[in-house]
Design an enzyme around this catalytic site. Structure first.
Site, short mmCIF file in Angstrom:
data_model
loop_
_atom_site.label_atom_id
_atom_site.label_comp_id
_atom_site.label_asym_id
_atom_site.label_seq_id
_atom_site.Cartn_x
_atom_site.Cartn_y
_atom_site.Cartn_z
N HIS A 123 43.88 45.10 42.57
CA HIS A 123 44.15 44.87 41.15
C HIS A 123 42.87 45.16 40.36
O HIS A 123 41.76 44.88 40.84
CB HIS A 123 44.61 43.42 40.92
CG HIS A 123 45.13 43.22 39.54
ND1 HIS A 123 44.30 43.02 38.46
CD2 HIS A 123 46.40 43.20 39.05
CE1 HIS A 123 45.03 42.90 37.36
NE2 HIS A 123 46.31 42.99 37.69
N TRP A 167 51.29 36.30 38.75
CA TRP A 167 51.02 35.12 37.92
C TRP A 167 49.52 34.93 37.67
O TRP A 167 49.13 34.08 36.90
CB TRP A 167 51.60 33.87 38.58
CG TRP A 167 53.10 33.87 38.73
CD1 TRP A 167 53.98 34.84 38.33
CD2 TRP A 167 53.90 32.85 39.35
NE1 TRP A 167 55.27 34.48 38.64
CE2 TRP A 167 55.27 33.27 39.27
CE3 TRP A 167 53.62 31.62 39.96
CZ2 TRP A 167 56.31 32.50 39.78
CZ3 TRP A 167 54.67 30.85 40.46
CH2 TRP A 167 56.00 31.29 40.37
N GLY A 223 52.35 41.17 34.49
CA GLY A 223 51.41 40.05 34.40
C GLY A 223 51.95 38.99 33.47
O GLY A 223 52.83 38.20 33.82
N GLY A 224 51.46 38.97 32.24
CA GLY A 224 51.79 37.92 31.27
C GLY A 224 53.27 37.60 31.17
O GLY A 224 53.66 36.42 31.18
N GLU A 270 41.45 43.69 38.06
CA GLU A 270 40.57 42.53 37.84
C GLU A 270 39.70 42.28 39.07
O GLU A 270 38.56 41.82 38.96
CB GLU A 270 41.42 41.30 37.47
CG GLU A 270 41.97 41.44 36.05
CD GLU A 270 43.29 40.75 35.79
OE1 GLU A 270 43.70 39.90 36.60
OE2 GLU A 270 43.91 41.06 34.76
#
Ligand code: PEP
Length: 251
Positions: A96, A10, A235-236, A98
């Site tokens: 991850h 999320w 993800g999204g 990110e």
């Protein structure tokens, strides 16, 4: 038989009430699943406990998006693996892209985080994957092999058995541009080969390798049909219960 897993990252989305609501919607639709694919919900730290309470009594698992490399102490703002475990999580995403990009996490640091996770009974979901320039330069196998070897090769076979791998080409994350099923299969097979060389073919065959990067209901079936793809890190699309369940129903 490898475990099929669909995990929803999320990221920094939802508040606690929205997270609990999303978990309830996933629970409600779980009955439509055709296989016994394992679902993992991965909310922000602040609502792991609430989401874990919401899914208790179901087979749905809960994870964290990161953990500290240390077990406790004066590390302001960090969250230890033991704390994550204590609020009801079973999994933790490590590495991850990110976090690699924005927090400069490197392969050696990620190895220490994996050790912490394992020492506290959490299943690490270890993310690897190349950037666009690395793909275009034809270096993607080397990049992923280095990520795997530097973060995982010091583990024992027994520890390695507890790892889930997510191949997430960075150029596909949140861009709407997914890897083709062939590109995913090619890399998943390569990762399994790299693992087999170090840990043996039987162990490599037992590791679940998930695909991540703009996976959605419209492309999941084609990607999941590939022999070395064991599910997805989403993800999204994991923020919409219908889409998350549709993806989980794509085996
Ligand atoms: C992710 O962040 O792990 C991911 C795969 O994101 P998305 O599905 O949005 O590309």
């Amino acid at each position: 038989m490898r475990k099929q897993i669909v995990a929803g990252n999320w990221k920094m989305n939802t508040n606690i009430a929205e997270g609990a609501e999303l978990a309830k919607m996933v629970i409600a639709q779980k009955t439509t699943l055709k296989t016994d694919v394992e679902l993992v919900l991965i909310p922000p730290f602040t609502h792991i406990h609430e989401v874990a309470k919401t899914v208790s009594g179901t087979t749905i698992k809960v994870g964290a998006q990161n953990c500290a490399e240390w077990s406790k102490g004066a590390y302001t703002g960090e969250v230890a693996a033991s704390m994550i475990k204590a609020v009801g999580a079973t999994h933790v995403v490590i590495g991850h892209s990110e976090r690699r990009e924005y927090f400069k996490e490197d392969n050696h640091l990620l190895y220490r985080k994996i050790k912490e996770a394992l020492n506290n009974g959490l299943t690490p979901i270890y993310c690897c994957g190349e950037k666009l320039d690395e793909r275009e330069a034809g270096k993607y196998f080397d990049v992923v092999e280095q990520q795997i070897s530097e973060s995982l090769f010091e583990l024992t076979g027994e520890q390695m058995q507890k790892i889930v791998i997510a191949y997430e080409p960075v150029w596909a994350i949140g861009t709407g541009r997914n890897a083709t099923a062939e590109q995913a299969q090619e890399m998943h097979a390569y990762i399994r080969k790299v693992l087999a060389k170090k840990f043996g073919q039987d162990l490599a065959n037992s590791i679940s390798i998930l695909y991540g990067g703009s996976c959605k209901p419209s492309n999941a079936a084609e990607i999941f049909a590939k022999p070395d793809v064991d599910g997805g890190l989403i993800g999204g699309a994991s923020l919409v219960a219908d889409d998350f369940i549709a993806i989980a129903n794509s085996f």
